[in-house]
Scaffold this active site. Structure first.
Site, PDB file in Angstrom:
ATOM      1  N   GLY A   1      39.597  43.783  15.808  1.00  0.00           N
ATOM      2  CA  GLY A   1      38.889  44.603  14.830  1.00  0.00           C
ATOM      3  C   GLY A   1      39.653  44.612  13.510  1.00  0.00           C
ATOM      4  N   THR A   2      40.960  44.689  13.604  1.00  0.00           N
ATOM      5  CA  THR A   2      41.790  44.709  12.399  1.00  0.00           C
ATOM      6  C   THR A   2      41.585  43.441  11.571  1.00  0.00           C
ATOM      7  OG1 THR A   2      43.458  46.032  13.546  1.00  0.00           O
ATOM      8  CG2 THR A   2      44.181  44.841  11.573  1.00  0.00           C
TER       9      THR A   2
ATOM     10  N   ASN B   1      36.982  57.129  14.834  1.00  0.00           N
ATOM     11  CA  ASN B   1      37.772  57.025  16.049  1.00  0.00           C
ATOM     12  C   ASN B   1      38.508  58.303  16.416  1.00  0.00           C
ATOM     13  OD1 ASN B   1      38.850  55.770  13.542  1.00  0.00           O
ATOM     14  ND2 ASN B   1      40.793  55.994  14.611  1.00  0.00           N
TER      15      ASN B   1
ATOM     16  N   GLN C   1      34.032  51.642  17.118  1.00  0.00           N
ATOM     17  CA  GLN C   1      33.860  52.782  18.028  1.00  0.00           C
ATOM     18  C   GLN C   1      32.402  52.983  18.424  1.00  0.00           C
ATOM     19  OE1 GLN C   1      36.139  54.860  19.467  1.00  0.00           O
ATOM     20  NE2 GLN C   1      37.882  53.812  18.542  1.00  0.00           N
TER      21      GLN C   1
ATOM     22  N   THR D   1      42.145  27.512  17.032  1.00  0.00           N
ATOM     23  CA  THR D   1      41.400  27.251  18.265  1.00  0.00           C
ATOM     24  C   THR D   1      40.851  28.561  18.814  1.00  0.00           C
ATOM     25  OG1 THR D   1      42.815  25.364  18.747  1.00  0.00           O
ATOM     26  CG2 THR D   1      41.554  26.277  20.594  1.00  0.00           C
TER      27      THR D   1
ATOM     28  N   CYS E   1      47.753  55.558  15.760  1.00  0.00           N
ATOM     29  CA  CYS E   1      48.385  54.866  14.638  1.00  0.00           C
ATOM     30  C   CYS E   1      49.263  55.834  13.854  1.00  0.00           C
ATOM     31  CB  CYS E   1      47.341  54.278  13.708  1.00  0.00           C
ATOM     32  SG  CYS E   1      45.959  53.547  14.569  1.00  0.00           S
TER      33      CYS E   1
HETATM   34  C1  LIG Z   1      40.435  50.158  17.265  1.00  0.00           C
HETATM   35  C2  LIG Z   1      39.784  50.151  15.937  1.00  0.00           C
HETATM   36  C3  LIG Z   1      40.075  49.154  14.998  1.00  0.00           C
HETATM   37  C4  LIG Z   1      41.126  48.098  15.251  1.00  0.00           C
HETATM   38  O1  LIG Z   1      40.745  47.210  16.235  1.00  0.00           O
HETATM   39  P1  LIG Z   1      41.839  46.248  16.927  1.00  0.00           P
HETATM   40  O2  LIG Z   1      40.998  45.340  17.769  1.00  0.00           O
HETATM   41  O3  LIG Z   1      42.707  47.151  17.733  1.00  0.00           O
HETATM   42  O4  LIG Z   1      42.563  45.565  15.872  1.00  0.00           O
HETATM   43  C5  LIG Z   1      39.421  49.182  13.792  1.00  0.00           C
HETATM   44  N1  LIG Z   1      38.533  50.142  13.521  1.00  0.00           N
HETATM   45  C6  LIG Z   1      38.215  51.117  14.398  1.00  0.00           C
HETATM   46  C7  LIG Z   1      37.220  52.153  14.031  1.00  0.00           C
HETATM   47  C8  LIG Z   1      38.835  51.162  15.631  1.00  0.00           C
HETATM   48  O5  LIG Z   1      38.553  52.135  16.484  1.00  0.00           O
END
Ligand SMILES: *Cc1c(COP(=O)(O)O)cnc(C)c1O
Length: 392
Positions: free
Chosen positions: A74-75, A154, A189, A247, A337
């Site tokens: 997600g990051t 979140n 989320q 990859t 975090c």
């Molecule tokens: C967990 C989360 C992320 C980060 O995702 P990762 O896969 O851990 O990098 C980004 N945004 C939200 C809202 C999240 O809950």
């Protein structure tokens, strides 16, 4: 209380990989290990797994397969959306609009851009984390190239009005005959509970990840609407239409697609079940700790069905967490975090919760395995701890 019972109430941090997902992934580690770029048989098997997964996800999001860019998280997807779009649009304007309760994966890239001459307007939410779409539209200037607003928060579980903002933005752009500003949403989320149709949401860019929906960690994707220009942030073999070289993580992607399909199939039933459970949890807790307060919207309103963010006035949240862990109940303080950086949660700050109350706040996030018995056990544990824990 059974001494060795473990109750995981931290599903907003991450979730266990479900069996069906693990089964789907298993062949792609050592049986079918090919690189999808290879022309031989194993390569084609990997290529097919990749194509099938992409198709599954594009069907769920109501988009085209070539709009799905797989990433490592997600990051990474948030970074690609923000740096990618602003990189492509830097000559069109240097202003971004966002909200003060975004995940660090959005906030930190925005902070980076602010050091490079970009300006960011952070819309303040109300005390429940909701935003008035009007505030976004009055913040738009001719310089605005990107709006990024999370789908669901979140920490406090607030569901933001993405479809409403998207629809209005579409009209706004049409009236000006412009494709700008682009609209990005972080839906990490939301994926387990809400509709992900990009046509209903009217988004140009959407971040999803796998580790929050019972898929493997370390896999994510960015939806990029056809015609939306973003700049690659990672260069190499030209994978993912040249937008994300490297990859592809085939087992991870297969697991992600399987997890998303299951989550979306079960979301209505699971939402009803978890809403009932969180409602029960909150009512029982309120009886036990009358001074406790719920952060974010009321249960059953614009709130994720699995989230309870609770302030226990006068108690030390960290100590409470450790005592609960001792009893086998796992939850989190304001934000995992923020816990690392030791700063008070910027989300709870934005909701105008005092620094002292933030330190007294715990997040319980329920999940697929959570039962009423787990909640009863947790309430008993809090009852026991309350007697032991000194007031702050
Ligand atoms: C967990 C989360 C992320 C980060 O995702 P990762 O896969 O851990 O990098 C980004 N945004 C939200 C809202 C999240 O809950």
């Amino acid at each position: 209380m059974p001494k060795n019972k473990l109750i995981y109430l931290d599903h907003a941090s991450t979730t266990p990989v479900r069996d069906e997902v693990l089964q789907a992934m298993r062949p792609f580690f050592s049986l079918h290990y090919g690189n999808p770029a290879s022309l031989h048989t194993e390569g084609r098997i990997a290529q097919k797994a990749l194509t099938d997964s992409r198709k599954k996800i594009s069907d769920i999001t109501g988009s085209q397969p070539d709009a799905i860019i797989f990433t490592s998280s997600g990051t990474e997807s948030d970074n690609l959306a923000i740096f990618g779009a602003t990189g492509a649009l830097r000559d069109r304007g240097r202003h971004i609009i966002s909200v003060g309760i975004e995940h660090h994966a959005v906030i930190e890239p925005l902070k980076q851009l602010e050091t490079q001459g970009w300006s960011v307007t952070y819309i303040s939410p109300d005390k429940t984390g909701l935003i008035d779409p009007e505030k976004i539209f009055s913040a738009i200037t001719p310089q605005t190239v990107l709006i990024t607003v999370m789908y669901a928060n979140n920490e406090v579980g607030t569901i933001l009005p993405i479809a409403e903002i998207g629809k209005r933005l579409l009209q706004y752009r049409k009236a000006r005959n412009s494709e700008l500003p682009y609209f990005h949403t972080d839906a990490c989320q939301a994926a387990g509970y809400l509709d992900l149709s990009v046509e209903k949401l009217h988004v140009d860019l959407m971040t999803l990840n796998s580790g929050k929906i019972y898929g493997p960690k370390g896999v994510g994707m960015l939806y990029v609407r056809r015609g939306v220009k973003i700049q690659a942030q990672q260069f190499g073999g030209g994978q993912e239409r040249g937008l994300r070289a490297g990859t592809e993580n085939i087992p991870g992607i297969v697991g992600f697609a399987a997890a998303l399909e299951l989550a979306q199939k079960e979301k209505i039933k699971e939402t009803a079940r978890l809403t009932k459970l969180t409602d029960y949890f909150w009512k029982q807790l309120k009886k036990l700790v009358p001074e406790a307060s719920l952060n974010g919207p009321l249960v059953g309103e614009d709130r994720l069905p699995n989230n309870l963010s609770i302030t226990f006035p006068g108690m030390n949240g960290e100590q409470l967490l450790i005592y609960l862990d001792n009893e086998g109940v796992m939850c989190s303080t304001a934000s995992a975090c923020a816990a690392i950086s030791d700063e008070p949660s910027h989300v709870l700050c934005a909701l105008q919760i005092s620094a002292q109350d933030i330190r007294s706040t715990l997040r319980f996030s329920l999940g697929r395995s959570t039962t009423k018995q787990d909640i009863d056990y947790t309430i008993q544990a809090i009852r026991k701890i309350k007697k032991l824990l000194p007031s702050r």
